[in-house]
Scaffold this motif. Structure first.
Motif, PDB file in Angstrom:
ATOM      1  N   GLN A 251       1.025  -1.230  -0.133  1.00 36.18           N
ATOM      2  CA  GLN A 251      -0.252   0.001  -0.022  1.00 36.18           C
ATOM      3  C   GLN A 251       1.059   1.718  -0.295  1.00 36.18           C
ATOM      4  O   GLN A 251       2.077   1.045   0.416  1.00 36.18           O
ATOM      5  CB  GLN A 251      -0.925  -0.218   1.297  1.00 36.18           C
ATOM      6  CG  GLN A 251      -2.095   1.283   1.363  1.00 36.18           C
ATOM      7  CD  GLN A 251      -2.687   1.367   2.564  1.00 36.18           C
ATOM      8  OE1 GLN A 251      -1.932   1.159   4.190  1.00 36.18           O
ATOM      9  NE2 GLN A 251      -3.639   1.972   2.777  1.00 36.18           N
TER      10      GLN A 251
ATOM     11  N   TYR B  53       4.406  -1.668   7.108  1.00 39.48           N
ATOM     12  CA  TYR B  53       4.557  -2.801   6.833  1.00 39.48           C
ATOM     13  C   TYR B  53       3.879  -4.258   5.383  1.00 39.48           C
ATOM     14  O   TYR B  53       2.673  -3.506   5.193  1.00 39.48           O
ATOM     15  CB  TYR B  53       4.525  -3.452   8.430  1.00 39.48           C
ATOM     16  CG  TYR B  53       5.296  -2.833   9.609  1.00 39.48           C
ATOM     17  CD1 TYR B  53       6.189  -3.627   9.562  1.00 39.48           C
ATOM     18  CD2 TYR B  53       4.648  -1.545  10.071  1.00 39.48           C
ATOM     19  CE1 TYR B  53       7.372  -2.324  10.631  1.00 39.48           C
ATOM     20  CE2 TYR B  53       5.981  -0.991  10.564  1.00 39.48           C
ATOM     21  CZ  TYR B  53       6.613  -0.917  11.218  1.00 39.48           C
ATOM     22  OH  TYR B  53       7.381  -0.884  12.200  1.00 39.48           O
TER      23      TYR B  53
ATOM     24  N   PHE C 184       1.718  -7.337   5.512  1.00 41.85           N
ATOM     25  CA  PHE C 184       1.499  -8.189   6.922  1.00 41.85           C
ATOM     26  C   PHE C 184       0.333  -9.518   6.062  1.00 41.85           C
ATOM     27  O   PHE C 184       1.185  -9.803   4.952  1.00 41.85           O
ATOM     28  CB  PHE C 184       0.076  -7.040   7.318  1.00 41.85           C
ATOM     29  CG  PHE C 184       0.480  -6.539   8.162  1.00 41.85           C
ATOM     30  CD1 PHE C 184       1.223  -7.243   8.976  1.00 41.85           C
ATOM     31  CD2 PHE C 184       0.592  -5.342   7.643  1.00 41.85           C
ATOM     32  CE1 PHE C 184       1.187  -5.489   9.787  1.00 41.85           C
ATOM     33  CE2 PHE C 184       0.514  -4.025   8.596  1.00 41.85           C
ATOM     34  CZ  PHE C 184       1.911  -4.618   9.368  1.00 41.85           C
TER      35      PHE C 184
ATOM     36  N   ARG D 148      -1.987 -11.881   3.875  1.00 42.12           N
ATOM     37  CA  ARG D 148      -2.921 -11.895   3.195  1.00 42.12           C
ATOM     38  C   ARG D 148      -3.137 -13.148   3.028  1.00 42.12           C
ATOM     39  O   ARG D 148      -2.394 -14.249   2.659  1.00 42.12           O
ATOM     40  CB  ARG D 148      -2.080 -11.735   1.595  1.00 42.12           C
ATOM     41  CG  ARG D 148      -1.744 -10.093   2.434  1.00 42.12           C
ATOM     42  CD  ARG D 148      -1.507  -9.479   0.806  1.00 42.12           C
ATOM     43  NE  ARG D 148       0.090  -9.816   0.279  1.00 42.12           N
ATOM     44  CZ  ARG D 148       1.306  -9.503   1.055  1.00 42.12           C
ATOM     45  NH1 ARG D 148       1.276  -7.912   1.744  1.00 42.12           N
ATOM     46  NH2 ARG D 148       2.160  -9.542   0.129  1.00 42.12           N
ATOM     47  N   PRO D 149      -4.512 -13.663   2.428  1.00 42.80           N
ATOM     48  CA  PRO D 149      -5.203 -15.135   2.552  1.00 42.80           C
ATOM     49  C   PRO D 149      -4.533 -15.687   1.119  1.00 42.80           C
ATOM     50  O   PRO D 149      -4.530 -17.103   1.389  1.00 42.80           O
ATOM     51  CB  PRO D 149      -6.843 -14.695   2.695  1.00 42.80           C
ATOM     52  CG  PRO D 149      -6.985 -13.246   1.861  1.00 42.80           C
ATOM     53  CD  PRO D 149      -6.010 -12.415   2.612  1.00 42.80           C
TER      54      PRO D 149
ATOM     55  N   GLU E  21       8.170  -8.966  12.201  1.00 44.34           N
ATOM     56  CA  GLU E  21       7.041  -8.142  12.036  1.00 44.34           C
ATOM     57  C   GLU E  21       5.815  -9.237  12.920  1.00 44.34           C
ATOM     58  O   GLU E  21       5.358  -9.578  11.745  1.00 44.34           O
ATOM     59  CB  GLU E  21       6.488  -6.937  11.466  1.00 44.34           C
ATOM     60  CG  GLU E  21       5.049  -6.085  12.080  1.00 44.34           C
ATOM     61  CD  GLU E  21       5.741  -5.102  13.095  1.00 44.34           C
ATOM     62  OE1 GLU E  21       6.830  -4.843  13.684  1.00 44.34           O
ATOM     63  OE2 GLU E  21       4.506  -4.431  13.884  1.00 44.34           O
TER      64      GLU E  21
ATOM     65  N   LYS F  58       0.007 -10.491  11.695  1.00 46.83           N
ATOM     66  CA  LYS F  58      -1.277 -10.081  11.858  1.00 46.83           C
ATOM     67  C   LYS F  58      -1.641  -9.001  11.963  1.00 46.83           C
ATOM     68  O   LYS F  58      -2.540  -7.957  12.262  1.00 46.83           O
ATOM     69  CB  LYS F  58      -2.018 -11.294  13.152  1.00 46.83           C
ATOM     70  CG  LYS F  58      -2.098 -12.675  12.873  1.00 46.83           C
ATOM     71  CD  LYS F  58      -2.687 -13.137  13.778  1.00 46.83           C
ATOM     72  CE  LYS F  58      -3.217 -14.301  13.560  1.00 46.83           C
ATOM     73  NZ  LYS F  58      -4.017 -14.948  14.658  1.00 46.83           N
ATOM     74  N   GLY F  59      -0.123  -8.269  12.178  1.00 50.59           N
ATOM     75  CA  GLY F  59      -0.335  -7.130  12.132  1.00 50.59           C
ATOM     76  C   GLY F  59       0.320  -5.878  13.707  1.00 50.59           C
ATOM     77  O   GLY F  59       0.436  -6.792  14.572  1.00 50.59           O
ATOM     78  N   PRO F  60      -0.197  -4.968  13.499  1.00 47.73           N
ATOM     79  CA  PRO F  60       0.672  -4.439  14.826  1.00 47.73           C
ATOM     80  C   PRO F  60       0.228  -4.870  15.854  1.00 47.73           C
ATOM     81  O   PRO F  60      -1.830  -4.563  15.573  1.00 47.73           O
ATOM     82  CB  PRO F  60       0.436  -2.630  14.885  1.00 47.73           C
ATOM     83  CG  PRO F  60      -0.622  -2.538  13.438  1.00 47.73           C
ATOM     84  CD  PRO F  60      -0.462  -3.912  12.282  1.00 47.73           C
ATOM     85  N   GLY F  61      -0.478  -5.208  17.185  1.00 41.95           N
ATOM     86  CA  GLY F  61      -0.703  -5.028  18.610  1.00 41.95           C
ATOM     87  C   GLY F  61      -0.655  -6.675  18.188  1.00 41.95           C
ATOM     88  O   GLY F  61      -1.290  -7.405  20.045  1.00 41.95           O
TER      89      GLY F  61
ATOM     90  N   LEU G 257       0.985  -7.944  21.507  1.00 42.80           N
ATOM     91  CA  LEU G 257       0.435  -7.284  22.466  1.00 42.80           C
ATOM     92  C   LEU G 257       0.405  -8.537  23.576  1.00 42.80           C
ATOM     93  O   LEU G 257      -0.626  -9.249  23.700  1.00 42.80           O
ATOM     94  CB  LEU G 257      -1.126  -6.600  22.750  1.00 42.80           C
ATOM     95  CG  LEU G 257      -0.510  -5.147  21.941  1.00 42.80           C
ATOM     96  CD1 LEU G 257      -1.937  -3.913  21.913  1.00 42.80           C
ATOM     97  CD2 LEU G 257       0.492  -4.356  23.028  1.00 42.80           C
TER      98      LEU G 257
ATOM     99  N   ASP H 247       4.728  -6.119  24.443  1.00 43.67           N
ATOM    100  CA  ASP H 247       4.084  -5.438  23.037  1.00 43.67           C
ATOM    101  C   ASP H 247       5.842  -6.022  21.881  1.00 43.67           C
ATOM    102  O   ASP H 247       6.666  -4.740  21.505  1.00 43.67           O
ATOM    103  CB  ASP H 247       4.051  -4.412  23.262  1.00 43.67           C
ATOM    104  CG  ASP H 247       3.685  -3.324  21.765  1.00 43.67           C
ATOM    105  OD1 ASP H 247       3.007  -4.418  20.655  1.00 43.67           O
ATOM    106  OD2 ASP H 247       3.096  -2.530  21.823  1.00 43.67           O
TER     107      ASP H 247
ATOM    108  N   ARG I 102       7.883  -5.606  18.682  1.00 46.04           N
ATOM    109  CA  ARG I 102       7.474  -4.978  18.107  1.00 46.04           C
ATOM    110  C   ARG I 102       8.962  -5.190  16.520  1.00 46.04           C
ATOM    111  O   ARG I 102       9.619  -6.153  17.241  1.00 46.04           O
ATOM    112  CB  ARG I 102       8.216  -3.154  18.454  1.00 46.04           C
ATOM    113  CG  ARG I 102       6.681  -2.831  19.599  1.00 46.04           C
ATOM    114  CD  ARG I 102       6.121  -2.026  19.043  1.00 46.04           C
ATOM    115  NE  ARG I 102       5.152  -2.133  19.697  1.00 46.04           N
ATOM    116  CZ  ARG I 102       4.603  -0.524  19.661  1.00 46.04           C
ATOM    117  NH1 ARG I 102       5.008   0.221  18.972  1.00 46.04           N
ATOM    118  NH2 ARG I 102       3.601  -0.451  20.179  1.00 46.04           N
ATOM    119  N   THR I 103       8.596  -4.901  15.769  1.00 42.39           N
ATOM    120  CA  THR I 103       9.335  -4.755  15.001  1.00 42.39           C
ATOM    121  C   THR I 103      11.008  -5.092  14.979  1.00 42.39           C
ATOM    122  O   THR I 103      11.766  -4.475  16.137  1.00 42.39           O
ATOM    123  CB  THR I 103       9.673  -3.661  13.234  1.00 42.39           C
ATOM    124  OG1 THR I 103       8.441  -3.581  13.411  1.00 42.39           O
ATOM    125  CG2 THR I 103      10.829  -4.147  12.288  1.00 42.39           C
TER     126      THR I 103
END
Lengths: 127, 321
Positions: free
Chosen positions: B31, B36, B38, B40-41, B58, B61-64, B67, B154, B156-157
């Motif tokens: 994008q 980042y 992430f 994709r199916p 990273e 599933k994305g940021p967070g 966590l 958490d 992170r990268t």
């Protein structure tokens, strides 16, 4: 290619938008589920850790000015929502939707903000 | 212009234009403006390379996704929304006596000392959380987070670099790093007075002493001890002692994915070993990705505490409209 890009953008947007990023602390201070929307004039935008925060003045009904302080997530997290060190400047008229703290002081965490140009931005707290 | 220069020049122009959009290392679209990649199916990643966990990683599933605000062990068990309240996300129901979504999925096997030490910690996350101004967590004041907390709250990268003698991990938060020795040395024999041996004097370390080896072609395992017991295991205040031994397991699933598992061995605080992070799935990022800064800055923290944290935690007087 265009279709793949759109799909990617949608997936990334969904992932970013569906996660609450609590980098520094949890929810203990906040009145969870309560929403307050106020319009005011920016006095400061602190681009800092552990949380960025926006301060702004709101004219009350009785003429008194209420000074609000609302935190967001740290720079690392809010950049995903398009925020930058230069998103706000003193004097900007903004409309902020926030989750207030429990003790009634004019403090909270930002959920949405409408910039002077009408652009709406959301933080990582939003679903 | 000589013909032999035409193709390279066209290539250079192409790279200049599309470089920011096309990820060089993986040739997948990104994008514009996004940092980042992430999962994709419809992906079918290439096979994993052997003896290689290097790269920028990273949570897939994305940021967070890394966590564990409720405490280690509990990742992924807090997907709860306040009924009828939009935007509540992972928030909890404030009317519940103890927010269910903030309880660990299962409690670590505390010893008596472990439970006592846990209760002496006043965290800002987990089911015992308090307002940030009321915590005795050392990290918000910019004291060292240490290992394994750097990966148990958490993640992170992070960038993993392999050299002939080390696996080096560069963490985003506070730009910290660890060197895991792969030169065949052994861990300090006495974790409570740790040293690599003469001439190094014994000293406990915030980040411990680490050695690692390849268990098979795709699995790298590191062991660490010699920790300073002033750190916490996570943001929920889980304790550790100076006999802590951490097993850290990285499994390269395919070209684009790495799974990280952390197991805690600490007979002072826990009656048996327990898994604190179970196969956190990481995704390989573009080699060109520039890891952002996330520094704990005492001056900024002081300002934040003055402007927000302390007044938010005070008894207060209602001034909201």
């Amino acid at each position: 290619m265009r279709r793949r890009l759109i799909t990617t953008a949608a997936v990334v947007g969904l992932l970013i938008g569906s996660v609450s990023l609590f980098a520094h602390h949890g929810n203990a201070e906040f009145d969870i589920g309560k929403r307050v929307t106020v319009k005011g004039t920016v006095t400061r935008w602190s681009w800092s850790n552990p949380h960025c925060f926006l301060t702004f003045d709101v004219n009350g009904d009785n003429g008194a000015v209420v000074h609000w302080v609302v935190e967001t997530q740290p720079p690392r997290s809010v950049t995903a929502g398009g925020f930058s060190q230069y998103t706000f400047k003193p004097g900007d008229e903004v409309t902020v939707t926030l989750e207030p703290v429990k003790n009634g002081r004019p403090l909270g965490r930002m959920l949405e903000v409408v910039l002077p140009n009408g652009k709406k931005m959301v933080t990582g707290h939003l679903d | 212009m000589p013909k032999r220069f035409v193709a390279p020049i066209i290539s250079l122009i192409g790279v200049s234009i599309f470089g920011p959009v096309i990820t060089p290392a993986q040739d997948v679209p990104r994008q514009p403006g996004a940092v980042y990649d992430f999962d994709r199916p419809d992906e079918k990643p290439a096979p994993a390379p052997k003896h290689d966990i290097s790269g920028v990683w990273e949570p897939a599933k994305g940021p967070g996704a890394g966590l564990q605000g409720k405490g280690a062990l509990s990742m992924g068990s807090c997907e709860y929304k306040v009924p009828g309240v939009p935007y509540s996300g992972y928030a909890y129901d404030a009317k519940a006596p103890v927010p269910d979504c903030l309880k660990p999925a299962q409690e670590p096997p505390y010893t008596a000392l472990g439970r006592k030490t846990l209760l002496s910690h006043i965290p800002t996350e987990g089911y015992r959380m308090v307002a940030s101004a009321l915590t005795n967590d050392p990290v918000p004041a910019c004291n060292p987070q240490g290992f394994p907390r750097i990966v148990l709250h958490d993640f992170r990268t992070s960038r993993i670099i392999q050299t002939p003698t080390n696996v080096v991990i560069l963490y985003e938060f506070n730009k910290k790093w660890r060197a895991i020795w792969t030169d065949g040395r052994e861990l300090p024999k006495n974790p409570e007075e740790p040293t690599w041996g003469e001439p190094d004097p014994p000293e406990s370390r915030w980040w411990g002493y680490s050695v690692g080896k390849w268990e098979d072609d795709y699995t790298f395992v590191a062991d660490s001890n010699g920790f300073d017991d002033r750190t916490w295991l996570d943001n929920a205040g889980l304790p550790h002692g100076d006999a802590l031994h951490v097993e850290e397991r990285y499994r390269r699933v395919d070209r684009d994915h790495l799974e990280m598992t952390i197991t805690i061995h600490d007979p002072q605080m826990y009656t048996k070993p327990w898994v604190a992070l179970d196969k956190l799935r990481l995704r390989l990022q573009a080699a060109s990705l520039d890891i952002p800064e996330e520094e704990c800055v005492p001056l900024e923290t002081e300002e934040y505490n003055k402007e927000f944290a302390k007044p938010a935690a005070s008894a207060g007087k209602a001034k909201q409209p």
